[in-house]
Design a protein around this motif. Structure first.
Motif, PDB file in Angstrom:
ATOM      1  N   LYS A 117     -60.076  11.928-146.546  1.00 40.65           N
ATOM      2  CA  LYS A 117     -60.134  10.250-147.218  1.00 40.65           C
ATOM      3  C   LYS A 117     -60.149  10.290-148.796  1.00 40.65           C
ATOM      4  N   CYS A 118     -59.264   9.741-149.169  1.00 40.61           N
ATOM      5  CA  CYS A 118     -59.335   9.609-150.670  1.00 40.61           C
ATOM      6  C   CYS A 118     -58.899   8.185-150.907  1.00 40.61           C
ATOM      7  N   ARG A 119     -59.990   7.366-151.412  1.00 36.19           N
ATOM      8  CA  ARG A 119     -59.323   5.877-151.753  1.00 36.19           C
ATOM      9  C   ARG A 119     -58.821   5.056-150.631  1.00 36.19           C
ATOM     10  N   GLY A 120     -59.176   5.454-149.488  1.00 37.92           N
ATOM     11  CA  GLY A 120     -58.503   4.633-148.467  1.00 37.92           C
ATOM     12  C   GLY A 120     -57.146   5.311-147.926  1.00 37.92           C
ATOM     13  N   ARG A 121     -57.028   6.521-148.744  1.00 38.07           N
ATOM     14  CA  ARG A 121     -55.434   7.060-148.181  1.00 38.07           C
ATOM     15  C   ARG A 121     -56.011   8.505-147.831  1.00 38.07           C
ATOM     16  N   PHE A 122     -54.962   9.234-147.070  1.00 37.67           N
ATOM     17  CA  PHE A 122     -55.339  10.533-146.628  1.00 37.67           C
ATOM     18  C   PHE A 122     -54.369  11.386-147.549  1.00 37.67           C
ATOM     19  N   ARG A 123     -54.839  12.527-147.685  1.00 31.70           N
ATOM     20  CA  ARG A 123     -54.055  13.568-148.512  1.00 31.70           C
ATOM     21  C   ARG A 123     -54.514  14.963-147.989  1.00 31.70           C
ATOM     22  N   PRO A 124     -53.643  15.917-147.795  1.00 36.07           N
ATOM     23  CA  PRO A 124     -53.969  17.378-147.249  1.00 36.07           C
ATOM     24  C   PRO A 124     -54.714  17.921-148.385  1.00 36.07           C
ATOM     25  N   THR A 125     -55.655  18.908-148.161  1.00 35.40           N
ATOM     26  CA  THR A 125     -56.190  19.838-149.299  1.00 35.40           C
ATOM     27  C   THR A 125     -55.231  20.790-149.872  1.00 35.40           C
ATOM     28  N   VAL A 126     -54.230  21.431-148.921  1.00 31.93           N
ATOM     29  CA  VAL A 126     -53.216  22.281-149.442  1.00 31.93           C
ATOM     30  C   VAL A 126     -51.932  21.702-148.822  1.00 31.93           C
ATOM     31  N   THR A 127     -50.750  21.411-149.593  1.00 32.06           N
ATOM     32  CA  THR A 127     -49.635  20.609-149.132  1.00 32.06           C
ATOM     33  C   THR A 127     -48.729  21.911-149.351  1.00 32.06           C
ATOM     34  N   GLY A 128     -47.679  21.660-148.362  1.00 32.51           N
ATOM     35  CA  GLY A 128     -46.589  22.715-148.408  1.00 32.51           C
ATOM     36  C   GLY A 128     -46.002  22.778-149.684  1.00 32.51           C
ATOM     37  N   TRP A 129     -45.681  21.632-150.284  1.00 34.43           N
ATOM     38  CA  TRP A 129     -44.928  21.183-151.536  1.00 34.43           C
ATOM     39  C   TRP A 129     -45.737  21.858-152.519  1.00 34.43           C
ATOM     40  N   GLU A 130     -46.998  21.656-152.722  1.00 36.53           N
ATOM     41  CA  GLU A 130     -47.903  22.240-153.718  1.00 36.53           C
ATOM     42  C   GLU A 130     -48.044  23.880-153.765  1.00 36.53           C
ATOM     43  N   GLU A 188     -43.215  19.790-147.295  1.00 41.36           N
ATOM     44  CA  GLU A 188     -43.984  20.677-146.234  1.00 41.36           C
ATOM     45  C   GLU A 188     -42.750  21.367-145.640  1.00 41.36           C
ATOM     46  N   GLU A 189     -41.966  20.413-144.652  1.00 43.72           N
ATOM     47  CA  GLU A 189     -40.988  20.775-144.126  1.00 43.72           C
ATOM     48  C   GLU A 189     -39.995  21.914-144.818  1.00 43.72           C
ATOM     49  N   ARG A 190     -39.559  21.460-146.173  1.00 37.63           N
ATOM     50  CA  ARG A 190     -38.797  22.361-146.899  1.00 37.63           C
ATOM     51  C   ARG A 190     -39.317  23.541-147.248  1.00 37.63           C
ATOM     52  N   PHE A 191     -40.726  23.670-147.267  1.00 42.98           N
ATOM     53  CA  PHE A 191     -41.305  24.822-147.853  1.00 42.98           C
ATOM     54  C   PHE A 191     -41.253  25.879-146.737  1.00 42.98           C
ATOM     55  N   ARG A 192     -41.568  25.274-145.221  1.00 45.23           N
ATOM     56  CA  ARG A 192     -41.796  25.934-144.073  1.00 45.23           C
ATOM     57  C   ARG A 192     -40.404  26.480-143.754  1.00 45.23           C
ATOM     58  N   VAL A 235     -51.260   6.484-155.840  1.00 45.72           N
ATOM     59  CA  VAL A 235     -51.535   5.072-156.467  1.00 45.72           C
ATOM     60  C   VAL A 235     -50.387   4.312-156.426  1.00 45.72           C
ATOM     61  N   GLU A 236     -49.165   4.711-156.880  1.00 45.10           N
ATOM     62  CA  GLU A 236     -48.119   3.941-156.953  1.00 45.10           C
ATOM     63  C   GLU A 236     -47.058   3.856-155.623  1.00 45.10           C
ATOM     64  N   HIS A 237     -47.000   4.606-154.663  1.00 41.58           N
ATOM     65  CA  HIS A 237     -46.197   4.826-153.680  1.00 41.58           C
ATOM     66  C   HIS A 237     -46.907   4.868-152.445  1.00 41.58           C
ATOM     67  N   ARG A 238     -46.575   4.128-151.522  1.00 39.33           N
ATOM     68  CA  ARG A 238     -47.030   3.997-150.061  1.00 39.33           C
ATOM     69  C   ARG A 238     -46.137   5.097-149.198  1.00 39.33           C
ATOM     70  N   GLN A 239     -45.144   5.504-149.786  1.00 42.13           N
ATOM     71  CA  GLN A 239     -44.325   6.479-149.152  1.00 42.13           C
ATOM     72  C   GLN A 239     -44.896   8.053-149.441  1.00 42.13           C
ATOM     73  N   THR A 240     -45.898   8.084-150.057  1.00 47.41           N
ATOM     74  CA  THR A 240     -46.304   9.452-150.265  1.00 47.41           C
ATOM     75  C   THR A 240     -46.383  10.407-149.221  1.00 47.41           C
ATOM     76  N   GLU A 241     -46.807   9.918-148.195  1.00 46.15           N
ATOM     77  CA  GLU A 241     -47.116  10.829-146.931  1.00 46.15           C
ATOM     78  C   GLU A 241     -45.854  11.444-146.350  1.00 46.15           C
ATOM     79  N   GLU A 242     -44.632  10.552-146.377  1.00 49.49           N
ATOM     80  CA  GLU A 242     -43.393  10.862-145.943  1.00 49.49           C
ATOM     81  C   GLU A 242     -42.773  11.903-146.910  1.00 49.49           C
ATOM     82  N   VAL A 243     -42.874  11.647-148.146  1.00 46.61           N
ATOM     83  CA  VAL A 243     -42.604  12.624-149.265  1.00 46.61           C
ATOM     84  C   VAL A 243     -43.105  13.820-149.081  1.00 46.61           C
TER      85      VAL A 243
END
Length: 753
Positions: free
Chosen positions: A14-27, A252-256, A239-247
């Motif tokens: 959880k992060c300010r009401g949003r979910f974000r992975p600890t280590v993303t494929g893109w990162e 992550e799919e591209r990285f994999r 903060v600015e985009h609700r589409q972050t999870e899709e991005v």
């Protein structure tokens, strides 16, 4: 190598009401070091080669000695180039000698000034030879300390004939630097030359390492800035985009997809050393699944022996915080241990944990080929040295044999002098055999190859082979059918087989089975490239024993001349070296299979020839040596050899004229006396004018003159002994009295069949 599995995807936090992975494929993809993502081989500037050397010594003659060695002129350059060729593994015909720039200082203070000035002029010295005692100024230790204040990377050789300081004292006074060696006076020229090459190269490598370290620091800073920018962008996007999870999902799919379709293996381990990610090539190569390995440590995955090295390398990366390359062993499912080149680096996650990420490629085959290449170069260098020594000894043996045979013809057969001369000639014959073995290894032995059937050669040699082995050894001769012919000298093939049989006999002191077999074989491009031969069809002579076998270390050295595992006095160490040289000289190579306690198999491969074998000529020695009255011009730069040759011919009735080199021979042939010369007998390798050039010159001036070339060197571009003219012939050193008499008569008679 650290092998690793990729973790299953982390649960979002959880992060300010949003979910974000600890280590993303893109990162993770963006965090890979730029040196791995887009580095090219020439990205790093290679420092210019530095051959500048400073001599600091209060004795001017020492400076002159160093200049003679390091910056020679004239004939000294030729001598040292030959030494360098043997020393550094280059062929003499192609070696380009490094020319060192040598400058002098006679006191430590002057040397420091010169080092400072060289740095200012951006022409630093790579190394310095420094004397210990240099009154009245600084001594060598103080001088070196001052020099390193000015130029820390300067390579130092301390030169001294005294024991003022022990090595421990010197190391303690200079803080144990690795940029320093000690050279005791009087020094050896080759040692000085070797130190100059090695330390100038070390200086260059040090500069390269510094440049690479600078580049690595730049890469780390670049990656850090990139990661900071990525984190800022992600916070902004959350903060600015609700589409972050899709991005993030798409990233992550591209990285994999990138990691799973790459030709390299990849892994990630958490801060406790547990595998949390494996890419698909990793899973396929080791036939495992991430679900099976997730959470495993290196000990659980590979066992304690392999894991110890992997964990040590992981700790080094964590401690330095920098990407590092390692060679690590991992066992593949087939059971063999493969070598992997692994790049490991720190991968921080969102919680601050430092993960270990790595990618690797299998370099087992590449390293094996490189090891074979180095071994071949080593054998080639030793062969050049052995060939040169053998060539010089040929002349010495020729003199001994010539005078010995001449003396025997003059004494009573039943006398003590006759027996003594027989012993001398017998020893000379043994020396000649040893020289021929050296020449065989160096592939410089003069041979007369012809098309032969190896089965026929083995049948003829069978009785001799049985005499070589003990009664408790059973020997089997398995001759294949439809075996092709080869182009080789029959005596050399016999020698190879006898050497291998003797080796097998010595490996079975308690008896055993010895098998000699002939087969046909096809050598593919890969194996041909490894042995530097042509791909295609080969005839194989295989010798197998059930003896003690060899360790990998022994197997790697068996073809080195004078290397032997036998007790002192039980072998020269030239048997297998001779086999190696004969196989190479015939265009083939040798395979070796052996394990401790499992016996050995030597397979000698000769290129197959689709032709009919030529019968071996039978020669009988004449009862009396043929004589003559022709005029023979003997040209030989070895005084003793020229004199004994002239004496033998004179006793046989010939009119003999002597010349010490090609130039003198030209002077003789240019006079009225030269017009009476019927035969020009000339050594090939001579100063001023070689025998090949002399022969051509003489034939142009006197078309009817006959030429007999004499040499102990097969690879001599000055004559083509396979295509000699009708009035030319070739004689191989060392030459016996009988050979000389027969060949001279044969050439003077017009080479009758």
């Amino acid at each position: 190598m650290a092998s690793g599995c990729t973790p299953a995807r982390s649960r979002p936090a959880k992060c300010r009401g949003r979910f974000r992975p600890t280590v993303t494929g893109w990162e993770l993809a963006r965090s890979l070091p730029s040196s791995f993502r887009r580095r090219r081989p020439n990205d790093l500037m290679r420092p210019a080669e530095n051959n500048r050397i400073l001599i600091i010594d209060d004795n001017p003659s020492i400076h002159e000695d160093f200049r003679k060695i390091l910056a020679p002129i004239g004939s000294r350059l030729t001598d040292l180039s030959a030494a360098e060729t043997a020393l550094f593994g280059q062929e003499q015909t192609t070696a380009v000698r490094k020319h060192f720039v040598v400058e002098s200082a006679y006191q430590g203070e002057e040397g420091l000034a010169k080092v400072h000035d060289a740095i200012v002029r951006e022409r630093p010295y790579a190394m310095a030879f420094v004397d210990v005692r240099m009154p009245p100024g600084w001594d060598g230790i103080e001088t070196i300390a001052q020099l390193w204040q000015e130029a820390p990377d300067l390579q130092i050789v301390i030169c001294t004939a005294y024991s003022d300081y022990s090595w421990q004292d010197i190391a303690a006074k200079l803080n144990g630097s690795h940029n320093m060696v000690v050279l005791k006076k009087p020094f050896d020229n080759i040692e000085v030359l070797q130190l100059a090459h090695a330390l100038c190269h070390k200086w260059l490598v040090t500069q390269e390492a510094n440049a690479k370290l600078t580049e690595l620091n730049r890469v780390v800073e670049e990656r850090t800035r990139e990661l900071d920018r990525i984190n800022a962008e992600l916070r902004t996007e959350i903060v600015e985009h609700r589409q972050t999870e899709e991005v993030l999902r798409e990233s992550e799919e591209r990285f994999r997809a990138f990691m799973d379709n790459s030709p390299i293996i990849a892994f990630i381990k958490d801060d406790a050393g547990r595998y949390v990610y494996l890419n698909k090539p990793f899973e396929e190569r080791f036939k495992i699944r991430l679900s099976e390995w997730s959470g495993r440590t290196d000990i659980e995955a590979w066992g304690p022996k392999i894991a110890a090295t992997i964990q040590e390398n992981d700790a080094a990366v964590r401690e330095s915080g920098l990407p590092q390359e390692f060679i690590e062993n991992m066992q593949v499912p087939e059971g063999a241990e493969c070598e992997w080149l692994v790049l490991k680096f720190i991968l921080p996650d969102r919680t601050g944990r430092k993960l270990i990420a790595g990618v690797g490629v299998d370099v087992t085959e590449r390293n094996r080929i490189e090891s074979q290449r180095r071994q071949a170069q080593k054998l080639e260098a030793v062969g050049q040295l052995a060939g040169g020594i053998a060539h010089d000894f040929n002349n010495i043996l020729a003199v001994i044999m010539g005078y010995g045979e001449t003396a025997m013809a003059r004494v009573e057969p039943a006398g003590a002098a006759h027996q003594g001369l027989q012993a001398i000639l017998k020893a000379a014959d043994r020396g000649a055999v040893l020289i021929q073995q050296l020449l065989s290894f160096s592939r410089k032995q003069v041979i007369w190859p012809r098309i032969i059937d190896v089965n026929f050669v083995l049948i003829e040699t069978d009785k001799i082979l049985h005499r070589l082995i003990n009664e408790d050894i059973h020997m089997s001769l398995l001759l294949g059918t439809d075996i092709g012919c080869v182009k080789a000298e029959p005596g050399q093939v016999e020698q190879v087989v006898m050497n291998l049989v003797v080796n097998a006999r010595d490996a079975m002191p308690q008896g055993g089975q010895l098998t000699i077999e002939t087969t046909n074989a096809q050598v593919d491009d890969s194996e041909a490239q490894r042995h530097n031969v042509a791909a295609g069809e080969y005839v194989v002579v295989q010798v197998t024993d059930t003896g003690s076998g060899m360790s990998p270390e022994t197997k790697g050295r068996i073809f080195e001349p004078f290397f032997t595992t036998k007790a002192s006095g039980h072998g020269t160490g030239l048997g297998l070296a001779t086999c190696y040289g004969i196989a190479k000289q015939s265009g083939g190579f040798i395979r070796v299979e052996s394990e401790i306690g499992q016996g050995s198999t030597f397979s000698v491969l000769f290129p197959r020839i689709d032709d009919v074998a030529q019968p071996r000529a039978v020669q009988t020695a004449p009862v009396n040596l043929p004589r003559g009255t022709e005029t023979v011009l003997v040209v030989e730069d070895d005084d003793a050899l020229r004199q004994v040759t002239a004496q033998i011919l004179d006793e046989l009735g010939y009119v003999v004229i002597e010349a010490a080199n090609g130039k003198q021979a030209q002077e003789v042939l240019s006079t009225d006396r030269g017009q009476s010369v019927d035969l020009l007998l000339t050594d090939v390798g001579m100063p001023y004018l070689d025998g090949g050039a002399l022969g051509k010159w003489a034939e142009l001036r006197y078309p009817d003159i006959k030429v007999l070339y004499v040499s102990g060197h097969i690879e001599d571009p000055r004559i083509d002994r396979e295509n000699l003219g009708e009035k030319q012939a070739f004689l191989a050193k060392p030459v016996t009295r009988t050979q000389l008499a027969l060949t001279v008569r044969w050439v003077c008679d017009g080479r009758p069949g």
